[in-house]
Design a protein around this motif. Sequence first.
Motif, short mmCIF file in Angstrom:
data_model
loop_
_atom_site.label_atom_id
_atom_site.label_comp_id
_atom_site.label_asym_id
_atom_site.label_seq_id
_atom_site.Cartn_x
_atom_site.Cartn_y
_atom_site.Cartn_z
N LEU A 43 0.74 -1.26 -0.13
CA LEU A 43 0.06 0.16 0.18
C LEU A 43 0.92 1.22 0.01
O LEU A 43 0.57 2.21 -1.00
CB LEU A 43 -1.09 0.05 1.21
N PRO A 44 1.86 1.24 0.83
CA PRO A 44 2.68 2.65 0.88
C PRO A 44 3.43 2.73 -0.59
O PRO A 44 3.63 3.93 -0.98
CB PRO A 44 3.74 2.23 1.71
N GLY A 45 3.68 1.72 -1.18
CA GLY A 45 4.50 1.78 -2.50
C GLY A 45 3.52 2.34 -3.58
O GLY A 45 3.75 3.25 -4.39
N MET A 46 2.31 1.88 -3.45
CA MET A 46 0.99 2.43 -4.45
C MET A 46 0.87 3.72 -4.04
O MET A 46 0.53 4.58 -5.22
CB MET A 46 -0.24 1.49 -4.25
N LEU A 47 0.71 4.34 -2.85
CA LEU A 47 0.42 5.51 -2.87
C LEU A 47 1.43 6.60 -3.02
O LEU A 47 1.13 7.50 -3.61
CB LEU A 47 0.20 5.57 -1.14
N THR A 48 2.79 6.20 -3.08
CA THR A 48 3.98 6.79 -3.43
C THR A 48 3.73 6.92 -4.88
O THR A 48 3.89 8.19 -5.49
CB THR A 48 5.35 6.29 -3.06
N LEU A 49 3.16 5.81 -5.61
CA LEU A 49 3.52 6.06 -7.10
C LEU A 49 2.17 6.94 -7.52
O LEU A 49 2.52 7.62 -8.40
CB LEU A 49 3.13 4.58 -7.60
N ILE A 50 1.10 6.72 -7.20
CA ILE A 50 -0.13 7.40 -7.16
C ILE A 50 0.20 8.87 -7.11
O ILE A 50 -0.12 9.98 -7.80
CB ILE A 50 -1.35 7.07 -6.72
N PHE A 51 0.95 9.39 -5.94
CA PHE A 51 1.23 10.66 -5.82
C PHE A 51 2.30 11.13 -6.83
O PHE A 51 1.99 12.41 -7.38
CB PHE A 51 1.91 10.83 -4.43
N LEU A 52 3.07 10.45 -7.05
CA LEU A 52 4.21 10.91 -8.37
C LEU A 52 3.49 11.27 -9.58
O LEU A 52 3.70 12.20 -10.56
CB LEU A 52 5.21 9.88 -8.44
N ILE A 53 2.58 10.17 -10.31
CA ILE A 53 1.76 10.16 -11.11
C ILE A 53 0.80 11.56 -11.25
O ILE A 53 0.99 12.23 -12.22
CB ILE A 53 0.86 8.93 -11.28
N SER A 54 0.11 11.93 -9.94
CA SER A 54 -0.58 12.86 -9.77
C SER A 54 0.34 14.24 -10.04
O SER A 54 -0.15 14.99 -10.52
CB SER A 54 -1.33 12.96 -8.61
N LEU A 55 1.38 14.11 -9.40
CA LEU A 55 2.28 15.39 -9.40
C LEU A 55 2.65 15.74 -10.70
O LEU A 55 2.37 16.98 -11.30
CB LEU A 55 3.50 15.05 -8.70
N PRO A 65 -7.89 17.66 -4.78
CA PRO A 65 -8.50 16.45 -5.13
C PRO A 65 -8.10 15.43 -6.26
O PRO A 65 -8.45 14.29 -5.91
CB PRO A 65 -10.14 17.32 -5.54
N PHE A 66 -7.43 16.06 -7.07
CA PHE A 66 -6.82 15.39 -8.16
C PHE A 66 -5.88 14.19 -7.45
O PHE A 66 -5.66 13.19 -8.11
CB PHE A 66 -6.17 15.96 -9.38
N THR A 67 -5.11 14.64 -6.54
CA THR A 67 -4.07 13.75 -5.87
C THR A 67 -4.80 12.86 -4.68
O THR A 67 -4.55 11.89 -4.41
CB THR A 67 -2.98 14.67 -5.19
N LEU A 68 -5.65 13.66 -3.87
CA LEU A 68 -6.35 13.03 -2.72
C LEU A 68 -7.21 11.77 -3.22
O LEU A 68 -7.14 11.01 -2.48
CB LEU A 68 -6.91 14.06 -1.95
N THR A 69 -8.15 11.95 -4.31
CA THR A 69 -9.14 11.15 -4.43
C THR A 69 -8.51 9.95 -4.73
O THR A 69 -9.11 8.84 -4.49
CB THR A 69 -10.08 11.53 -5.76
N PRO A 70 -7.62 9.53 -5.76
CA PRO A 70 -7.07 8.16 -6.24
C PRO A 70 -6.51 7.59 -4.86
O PRO A 70 -6.24 6.61 -4.89
CB PRO A 70 -6.26 8.62 -7.43
N HIS A 120 2.36 13.71 -18.65
CA HIS A 120 1.56 12.57 -18.98
C HIS A 120 2.36 11.57 -17.77
O HIS A 120 3.25 10.79 -18.00
CB HIS A 120 1.59 11.79 -20.02
N GLY A 121 1.90 11.53 -16.48
CA GLY A 121 2.81 11.06 -15.45
C GLY A 121 2.60 9.39 -15.68
O GLY A 121 3.54 8.53 -15.44
N ASP A 122 1.43 8.89 -16.13
CA ASP A 122 1.20 7.34 -16.27
C ASP A 122 2.42 7.11 -17.35
O ASP A 122 2.94 5.81 -16.99
CB ASP A 122 -0.14 7.04 -16.74
N ASN A 123 2.65 7.59 -18.45
CA ASN A 123 3.69 7.18 -19.41
C ASN A 123 5.00 7.46 -18.75
O ASN A 123 5.84 6.42 -19.09
CB ASN A 123 3.33 7.97 -20.84
N VAL A 124 5.46 8.40 -18.18
CA VAL A 124 6.45 8.66 -17.57
C VAL A 124 7.12 7.43 -16.82
O VAL A 124 8.16 7.12 -16.81
CB VAL A 124 6.56 10.00 -16.93
N LEU A 125 6.14 7.02 -16.04
CA LEU A 125 6.66 5.89 -15.07
C LEU A 125 6.12 4.69 -15.35
O LEU A 125 6.64 3.58 -14.70
CB LEU A 125 6.05 6.21 -13.63
N SER A 126 5.48 4.13 -16.58
CA SER A 126 5.21 3.18 -16.96
C SER A 126 6.33 2.36 -17.51
O SER A 126 6.03 0.77 -17.20
CB SER A 126 3.94 3.35 -18.06
#
Length: 420
Positions: A207-219, A326-331, A226-232
């Motif tokens: 869970l911490p790893g996923m939360l870190t990933l989501i935060f970086l993608i949102s940032l 909310p863009f970062t908080l919601t996911p 395009h955060g998803d492409n950058v880290l994919s």
Amino acid sequence: MVTFIENRIIPLLIRIGEDKHLVAVRNGIVLTLPFTITGSLFLILANLPIPGWAELLGPFAAKLSAPAAVTFGAIGLISSIGISYNLAKEYKLSAITCSVVSVVVFLLAQLNNEYQLNVDNLGAAGLFSAIILAIFTVQTLRFFITRNLVITLPDGVPPAVAQSFSSLIPAIFVITLVWLIRVLLNFDINSFFTWLVSPLVSGLGSLPGMLTLIFLISLLWCCGIHGDNVLSGITSPIFLKYIAENTQAYLNHQPIPHITADGFYIVFMCIGGTGATLGLVLAMLRSRSKLYRSVGKLSVTPAVFCINEPVIFGCPVVFNPLLMIPFTLTPMLLCTATYCLMYFDIIGRPVLQIPWTMPPVFAAWFVTGGNIPAVIWSICTIVISALIYLPFFKLAERKQLERELAEEKGEDAFATTESA
């Protein structure tokens, strides 16, 4: 803090995302999608959650599941081809030659102690060795070719023959090297590479790893990237390995091992696209602002298929401090809730790979193999997304209405002046 992120963190993440090797890994992994999705369709048909379906199929269920066993069982092999092909194109080398040599090297690395091919390693178990060996093979061929350490034939020789001989020396070198390590030294290359990336694998399985990933993608998205492409390039192989192992467990009617497999993030955290913006789009449809109502109408159809560039850049969310929250908080909240629900087996875990454009609710049904609690939770995520976005959107709407009112007054004043 904002300056530090803009000047240090964002450029670093962009450089990582633009690295040729990670781009090749990302594009090479994409090559597996048609096969895994096709295999998933056969697996769905073999395991439809309909009373009496299993009895109706009987022994034919195993035959219907055969394509799934083959497609998921060849993920490593397919990835080896795709990654070496794309990396060779980046370096302007013969893509087909690099792919063939990479396949031979990969297969050689999968020999067991009796020097027979271990077919179990052609799937998810051999994915990381496929990635590393594909990159190593292409770099080796590039080293030899750029230094002209190849056999050069006269101009009159057909190009296909000349190309084959030009790759002979580097192919002999890389194949001999892998043979020396795997066969003569009896060193398990596949296990070593799996151990090497195990910290990253276990990190994204938590869970911490996923939360870190989501935060970086949102940032990254909040900065217009395009955060998803950058880290994919980093995350895709891990999530693909997880879903392949989940599918294999599902196929064998065993407990599903992974929570954060491919589909976990896309289906339950990207409701309407990255940032779970479907709730924002729904709020805009009922907005009193002309701008937001127009953007909402334009965005709703793409949002159903998890495409949210219209709302991210049209609202905008990019560089908008109010909506960035909310863009970062919601996911991140949805990630925490979904992880807990799957951890305690309240909803089903991802077992099948699906297209990322599949609409919400339907996606939850397919990705979990027809798990009804997961479908109900998917509906709840839409409601949660709307509730989180609503207060922030109302503040943004109030400011936008003030601007629109000021513009209307300005136009009325200008019209009055002209009439006079």
